[in-house]
Every structure is written in C-alpha cells, then in structure tokens.
Design a protein around this motif. Structure first.
Motif, PDB file in Angstrom:
ATOM      1  N   UNK A  64     -10.884  25.098  -0.650  1.00 50.00           N
ATOM      2  CA  UNK A  64     -12.311  24.886  -0.906  1.00 50.00           C
ATOM      3  C   UNK A  64     -13.155  25.577   0.167  1.00 50.00           C
ATOM      4  N   UNK A  65     -12.651  25.495   1.415  1.00 48.26           N
ATOM      5  CA  UNK A  65     -13.420  26.059   2.520  1.00 48.26           C
ATOM      6  C   UNK A  65     -13.315  27.586   2.563  1.00 48.26           C
ATOM      7  N   UNK A  66     -12.088  28.116   2.376  1.00 48.85           N
ATOM      8  CA  UNK A  66     -11.922  29.554   2.552  1.00 48.85           C
ATOM      9  C   UNK A  66     -12.184  30.349   1.276  1.00 48.85           C
ATOM     10  N   UNK A  67     -11.747  29.828   0.126  1.00 47.07           N
ATOM     11  CA  UNK A  67     -11.922  30.601  -1.122  1.00 47.07           C
ATOM     12  C   UNK A  67     -13.284  30.351  -1.748  1.00 47.07           C
ATOM     13  N   UNK A  68     -13.653  29.080  -1.851  1.00 49.73           N
ATOM     14  CA  UNK A  68     -14.939  28.776  -2.486  1.00 49.73           C
ATOM     15  C   UNK A  68     -16.086  28.797  -1.489  1.00 49.73           C
ATOM     16  N   UNK A  69     -15.741  29.061  -0.227  1.00 50.55           N
ATOM     17  CA  UNK A  69     -16.749  29.193   0.831  1.00 50.55           C
ATOM     18  C   UNK A  69     -17.643  27.962   0.945  1.00 50.55           C
ATOM     19  N   UNK A  70     -17.066  26.801   0.675  1.00 51.15           N
ATOM     20  CA  UNK A  70     -17.860  25.579   0.835  1.00 51.15           C
ATOM     21  C   UNK A  70     -17.924  25.225   2.316  1.00 51.15           C
ATOM     22  N   UNK A  71     -19.043  24.673   2.759  1.00 48.87           N
ATOM     23  CA  UNK A  71     -19.089  24.182   4.144  1.00 48.87           C
ATOM     24  C   UNK A  71     -18.014  23.110   4.327  1.00 48.87           C
ATOM     25  N   UNK A  72     -17.374  23.112   5.488  1.00 48.11           N
ATOM     26  CA  UNK A  72     -16.263  22.190   5.742  1.00 48.11           C
ATOM     27  C   UNK A  72     -16.657  20.738   5.458  1.00 48.11           C
ATOM     28  N   UNK A  73     -17.861  20.427   5.889  1.00 47.55           N
ATOM     29  CA  UNK A  73     -18.347  19.049   5.759  1.00 47.55           C
ATOM     30  C   UNK A  73     -18.428  18.629   4.291  1.00 47.55           C
ATOM     31  N   UNK A  74     -18.987  19.502   3.470  1.00 53.04           N
ATOM     32  CA  UNK A  74     -19.164  19.185   2.048  1.00 53.04           C
ATOM     33  C   UNK A  74     -17.818  19.138   1.336  1.00 53.04           C
ATOM     34  N   UNK A  75     -16.982  20.139   1.619  1.00 52.76           N
ATOM     35  CA  UNK A  75     -15.687  20.224   0.934  1.00 52.76           C
ATOM     36  C   UNK A  75     -14.864  18.969   1.181  1.00 52.76           C
ATOM     37  N   UNK A  76     -14.797  18.547   2.448  1.00 56.81           N
ATOM     38  CA  UNK A  76     -13.935  17.405   2.747  1.00 56.81           C
ATOM     39  C   UNK A  76     -14.604  16.081   2.396  1.00 56.81           C
ATOM     40  N   UNK A  77     -15.923  16.104   2.301  1.00 56.54           N
ATOM     41  CA  UNK A  77     -16.615  14.910   1.785  1.00 56.54           C
ATOM     42  C   UNK A  77     -16.216  14.708   0.319  1.00 56.54           C
ATOM     43  N   UNK A  78     -16.188  15.815  -0.404  1.00 49.99           N
ATOM     44  CA  UNK A  78     -15.811  15.753  -1.823  1.00 49.99           C
ATOM     45  C   UNK A  78     -14.363  15.304  -1.994  1.00 49.99           C
ATOM     46  N   UNK A  79     -13.479  15.867  -1.173  1.00 48.89           N
ATOM     47  CA  UNK A  79     -12.063  15.497  -1.335  1.00 48.89           C
ATOM     48  C   UNK A  79     -11.811  14.078  -0.820  1.00 48.89           C
ATOM     49  N   UNK A  80     -12.567  13.649   0.166  1.00 47.87           N
ATOM     50  CA  UNK A  80     -12.480  12.261   0.651  1.00 47.87           C
ATOM     51  C   UNK A  80     -12.662  11.317  -0.542  1.00 47.87           C
ATOM     52  N   UNK A  81     -13.754  11.554  -1.264  1.00 47.23           N
ATOM     53  CA  UNK A  81     -14.060  10.705  -2.415  1.00 47.23           C
ATOM     54  C   UNK A  81     -12.984  10.859  -3.487  1.00 47.23           C
ATOM     55  N   UNK A  82     -12.578  12.112  -3.734  1.00 46.81           N
ATOM     56  CA  UNK A  82     -11.607  12.370  -4.796  1.00 46.81           C
ATOM     57  C   UNK A  82     -10.244  11.762  -4.481  1.00 46.81           C
ATOM     58  N   UNK A  83      -9.716  12.073  -3.286  1.00 47.06           N
ATOM     59  CA  UNK A  83      -8.396  11.529  -2.932  1.00 47.06           C
ATOM     60  C   UNK A  83      -8.416   9.997  -2.944  1.00 47.06           C
ATOM     61  N   UNK A  84      -9.494   9.441  -2.387  1.00 47.72           N
ATOM     62  CA  UNK A  84      -9.625   7.983  -2.370  1.00 47.72           C
ATOM     63  C   UNK A  84      -9.659   7.430  -3.782  1.00 47.72           C
TER      64      UNK A  84
END
Lengths: 340, 278
Positions: free
Chosen positions: A133-153
């Motif tokens: 998400x961070x390297x390919x989709x160029x999402x900011x680290x904060x946003x990408x892992x916020x999204x996956x935090x919610x998703x994985x949870x």
C-alpha cells in the motif's frame, strides 16, 4: 576542529577509543540515550518506598514477561519509524497472528509447530500488504496502516464471531510460558534476542544503514542508489514477522484468544519507541531505548495494578509519561535531526 | 600520459525542449586536471549542459567522447560508471549520519563473519574516509562522530567531495559550490578544488560569482541562450568582458590555445584512473 593540515602524510590515522565512545557528543546526547533507563531506576526506587512487597523475583518476572511482547514489537517499530514510516496496525496484526495459531490448532489437523510458523507467515503477509500500500499505491504510511489496522482487526472479529478460543498445548504455549532452567521465561529470552538482532541490524548491516538514510534524507538515499521502496517493503514485513512472534508469545501467556486481543498495542508500542528516544520523524534509531521504553511502560502497568489503581488510569499515566519525557528531551536542547 | 587528449569532448550538442533550443550546437571540452567555469545568465543552458553530461537529458544531436572514446550517456548510472560525479547546491548528504557514513553511503565496505554473515566494516570505512578527507582535501575529521547536520557548510561540502573522490571520479561537477558558504569556507573550497586539479581530476564549476570563478578556474566557458559565446583561458579575459559576453554586449570570444585537435586513438581502461592521477 577541521584544520588545513598539510602534515597529512606523517600524522597517523589511528583509532582513539576515548573519542570513539565519548567523542564530541554533548551531555544531552547521553541523557537522552539513557533516558528510559533513568526512568526505570527512578520509578523502581519510588516503588521500593511505596511497597516493600514490590521487589520480588516473581513480580520482576511478571513485569519482564508482560513487557517482552512490547519489546519485540518496539524493535520492529523502531525500524519502521526510523525509515520514515509508522505502523498503526501492529496491535491488529498481533491479534490476528495469535488467532491464526489458535484457529489452526483448533480447527485443522496441522501440527502445532507448523501452526506457529504459519502465524509468522501470516504476520509477514500482513506486513507485505502494508508495504505494498505504501510503496505501490503510494499511500501515506499513516493512512495505509490505519486502514489495515481496521481491516485486520475486522477480519479477526469476523473469524472469531465473538467467541473465545482457549486452552492450548505446551508446544503452542512454548514462547509464552516455557521457563528456561525452570526460571528464565522464554518470552524474555526471545525479546532479548530480538533486541540484539535489531541492534546488530541497525548498526552493522546495510539494512539498518539504509533505513537511517531513508528516514534521514530520502532524496539523498535515492541518489546514492539505495532502492528505497524495497527497503520500505522490508520494514513492514519485518514488523509483520515480529508481530507474529509477539502474537505467539501473547497467546502462550494468556492461553486464550478473543476478538479484541491486541487492541491498544499500537499505542503502547509507539509510546515505548518514543520514550526510548527514537526520532518520530525518522533517521535516528534507539533500539535499546525502545526496549527500555517497553520495560518502563510494563513497570508502570504493573505498579498501578500493585497500587490498586484502575487499569484504565494506566492510559492516562502512559500519556503523561510520554509528554514528560519528550519535554525533558527538548528542554535538554538535544537536536536529533536537522530542522524540517 | 599527457594532457594531450581531453577527458571529455562534446561536439555540436543540441537539445530541444518542445520548440525551445536549450542547447544549440555547443562544443565543450575539458582536460584531466583542468578547472573550467561554466557561466551564463539564468536559462542560458548551463544546467541543461550539465544534465547532458550526466545523462539525465540525453542530447538530440552531437557526439560525446570520454577519454577519446565515443560514448552515449543515457542515464545517471552510465555517467557514474564513466567516473562523473555531481555535487548539487543542496548537497545530497544525510544530515543525521556522520562523516564516514555519508562518504560511503551506497558503497559500504563489509566484512564477513563465520563465512556467511556479512556486516558493515564501520572501522575501516571511518579510517578510509578520514584518510581521504585529510590527505586529499586537507580536512581533519578525526574524532568527529557527530551527525553532519551539526557541521558547517564547508565541512559538509568536503564530505560530499570525499564521496566523489572515493567513487574515483575523473570529472567532478560543482553546482554553485560557494553559494552558501562563509568567506573562510570559500577559501577552503577553492583550496580543495586546487587539490582536485593536482590529482588530475577535471572540475566543472557553475557559479554566478565572477570573483570566485577568477580565483579558481583555468578557463571560462560562457553560454548565452543555448549557444557557446565564450571559451577563453582565464588570463585572456577580464570580468567585464565575461559579463559583456553573458548579457550579449559582446558577440563572441573564443580563444582556444589549450584545446587540441582530435587526439590519437588510445585505449583507456576503467579502473586505471587512480594510477593515472598520480
């Protein structure tokens, strides 16, 4: 001082051990380096006076075991943050890997050992998702892992459907419960090994050096030919692997897993790293600081329980400690990074 | 091997951006150990010429020879392989790292343990960086462990130059090297450039400050609107003339006693540059 020195040829270039250790580093550098350890000392002395049943082997061991999960996570987070990123999904990843082991041993015929390795694999996979998400989709680290935090949870909650899985074999609980020589908790041994490996990687490997370069000045890293995105990918995968290890330790300790396990771990982990003196904007790692930060937070959690203060208050105290330590660091005037 | 052959020889270089001719049949040559100042007003084509040399913008027309051999430079990597290093105004250093870590960034030295664990050899990198800085640049960095953002602009520049020297650069391009330096540091940078010349490294300096240019350069190349309008040894031109060339009051002044006709063929080998520079 740099001087014009034409006497270059005859002046010997030798290693000066005193310079090497102390060099020109200001006192404030050493104070921030020792920050969490001073905190541990002060807090320990305080507790000694408050409760004379605090300093016991059993209690110390409890603190260490409790802190070991965060030590493991904090080492990974130190790499992520030093490389200029942040991973908010560690708590969810820890819960998800714990659930992976639990689910595999309860509902499949997979041997326990393989289930543990599968959890490590799932951790790396989740880390890879963050990295992509961070390297390919160029999402900011904060946003990408916020999204996956919610998703994985969310995935954990869906899979476990509000149940609790409990009672696991000694093999599954090995990392979380086994005592080396009947005394030394395996979890602590793992945390120390992770700390040592983290330290060597950070100071003596290309991985560590490039992590610092990327977090310190990304443009310069690119110009020096460092494959920045590949290393960012590694950071998140490494974090995922460590979340897997932390998840297995946690499962062994609790002997149970439910949908909310791992919640709040991201806050705790990031707090440990900041208390440890790692620069939040990257480039300045403190692996042992992160370990110390995790230990200090573990001590506090334990002490508050000891003093009969409600668990929830722990959050308030953690917050206050972070503010205090960061305040002390900045009052000392120690600049970790160039401005901007 | 004498300086009979230019290190870099560019002939009739043309580069267009859309309809604009950024470079119009520009000839440019530089010898080993020569310091050439590239001057001109903003938009005259200085940066474009540098980008052609470094492979960032391959030219549309013209030819480039390096060490007498025809070459095509199509990327920064290719120019690096030829031995061309560029120091930009904002130095490409990592502020939080110390001197040797910056000198060796991306080219770290390693040491093997137990046959398969490859770790960085920090001690050797430190000693080697200190040696380069002291012996080739005359700067003493021994016992300096602090991150370089705490150092002065001149010291940072020395570190960046040490990087280029370690990369065995045969041509170093300095983009406004003295723009943000104090008086004393400007002098030191000039001294460093002299040392580079002594070790037969070719240096191209881009600067707006004619005083600095006349202090350091052997030859001035003046560009105006994508054309080369001046190419004169320093002692054959005055600052006033240089300005006149830059703004167009003086049409053209090309004095080329140093420039030699096409050199006899020779086969330079890569990796041989060190011995050559002695």
């Amino acid at each position: 001082m740099a001087t014009d020195a034409p006497r270059a040829a005859d002046s010997r270039l030798r290693s000066r051990p005193f310079d090497r250790v102390v060099g020109q580093r200001p006192l404030s550098y050493w104070l921030t380096l020792l920050g969490p350890w001073i905190g541990i000392l002060v807090f320990g002395v305080f507790m000694l006076f408050m409760r004379d049943d605090w300093l016991t082997v059993v209690n110390m061991r409890n603190i260490l075991i409790q802190a070991s999960v965060f030590m493991v996570l904090a080492v990974g987070m130190t790499f992520v943050i030093t490389g200029g990123g942040i991973d908010l999904s560690v708590g969810a990843m820890t819960g998800a890997t714990a659930l992976t082991v639990a689910w595999l041993v309860k509902f499949t015929a997979l041997p326990d050992v393989l289930a543990i390795f599968a959890a490590f694999g799932v951790g790396i996979l989740m880390g890879a998702i963050n990295g992509l998400l961070v390297t390919r989709l160029k999402m900011p680290d904060f946003i990408a892992t916020l999204a996956t935090w919610i998703t994985f949870g969310g995935v954990v909650l869906v899979v476990i459907e509000g149940h609790t899985l409990f009672r696991f074999s000694d093999t599954v609980r090995f990392l979380g419960r086994y005592r080396l020589f009947e005394q030394l908790p395996m979890a602590v041994v793992v945390a120390v090994i992770v700390g040592i490996i983290g330290h060597v990687l950070m100071t003596r490997s290309r991985f560590g050096r490039y992590t610092i370069a990327i977090g310190g000045n990304r443009k310069a890293a690119v110009e020096a030919g460092i494959p920045v995105e590949r290393y960012k990918m590694f950071h998140y995968m490494f974090m995922g692997l460590l979340a897997g290890i932390a998840g297995v330790i946690m499962l062994g300790r609790l002997n149970a897993v439910h949908g909310l396990v791992g919640q709040g771990y991201e806050i705790h982990t990031i707090a440990a790293v900041i208390i440890g003196g790692t620069a939040l904007y990257g480039g300045v790692p403190r692996i042992w600081g992160s370990i110390g930060g995790a230990l200090l937070l573990g001590m506090m959690a334990n002490a508050l329980t000891f003093l009969g203060i409600h668990y929830f208050v722990q959050y308030v105290f953690s917050g206050i400690i972070i503010v205090l330590i960061v305040l002390i660091y900045s009052l000392l005037g120690y600049r970790q990074r160039p401005e901007g | 091997m004498a300086s009979a052959s230019p290190l870099l020889e560019m002939t009739a270089i043309t580069k267009r951006f859309g309809g604009v001719r950024a470079l119009d049949e520009v000839d440019f040559a530089i010898d080993p150990g020569e310091v050439v100042a590239l001057v001109g007003e903003n938009g005259a084509g200085k940066s474009t010429l540098i980008k052609v040399i470094t492979g960032i913008h391959p030219p549309e027309g013209g030819s480039i020879r390096y060490r007498g051999k025809p070459v095509e430079v199509r990327s920064r990597r290719e120019s690096q392989q030829l031995g061309i290093e560029v120091l930009y105004q904002e130095l490409s250093l990592v502020g939080v790292m110390n001197a040797y870590q910056n000198v060796f960034l991306g080219k770290e030295l390693t040491k093997r343990y137990l046959g398969f664990i490859e770790l960085l050899d920090n001690e050797r990198m430190r000693l080697e960086a200190e040696r380069i800085l002291l012996e080739q640049l005359g700067m003493d960095f021994r016992g300096r462990w602090e991150p370089i953002f705490l150092m002065s602009g001149g010291q940072q520049q020395a570190i960046a130059l040490a990087r280029a020297i370690y990369a065995e650069a045969s041509l170093v391009i300095l983009d406004e090297p003295m723009a943000s330096l104090g008086v004393e540091e400007v002098e030191r940078t000039i001294a460093i450039i002299q040392r580079l010349r002594e070790s037969r490294v070719a240096v191209i300096v881009i600067s707006h400050n004619l005083e600095h240019i006349f202090a350091v350069a052997d030859r001035l190349v003046v560009l105006r609107r994508g054309r080369k309008v001046g190419d004169v040894p320093k002692d054959r031109i005055t600052p006033e003339e240089a300005i006149a060339l830059m703004v167009g009051r003086l049409e053209e002044k090309i004095v080329t006693p140093g420039t030699v006709p096409a050199p006899p063929r020779e086969e330079p080998r890569r990796g041989d540059r060190r011995s050559e520079s002695r």
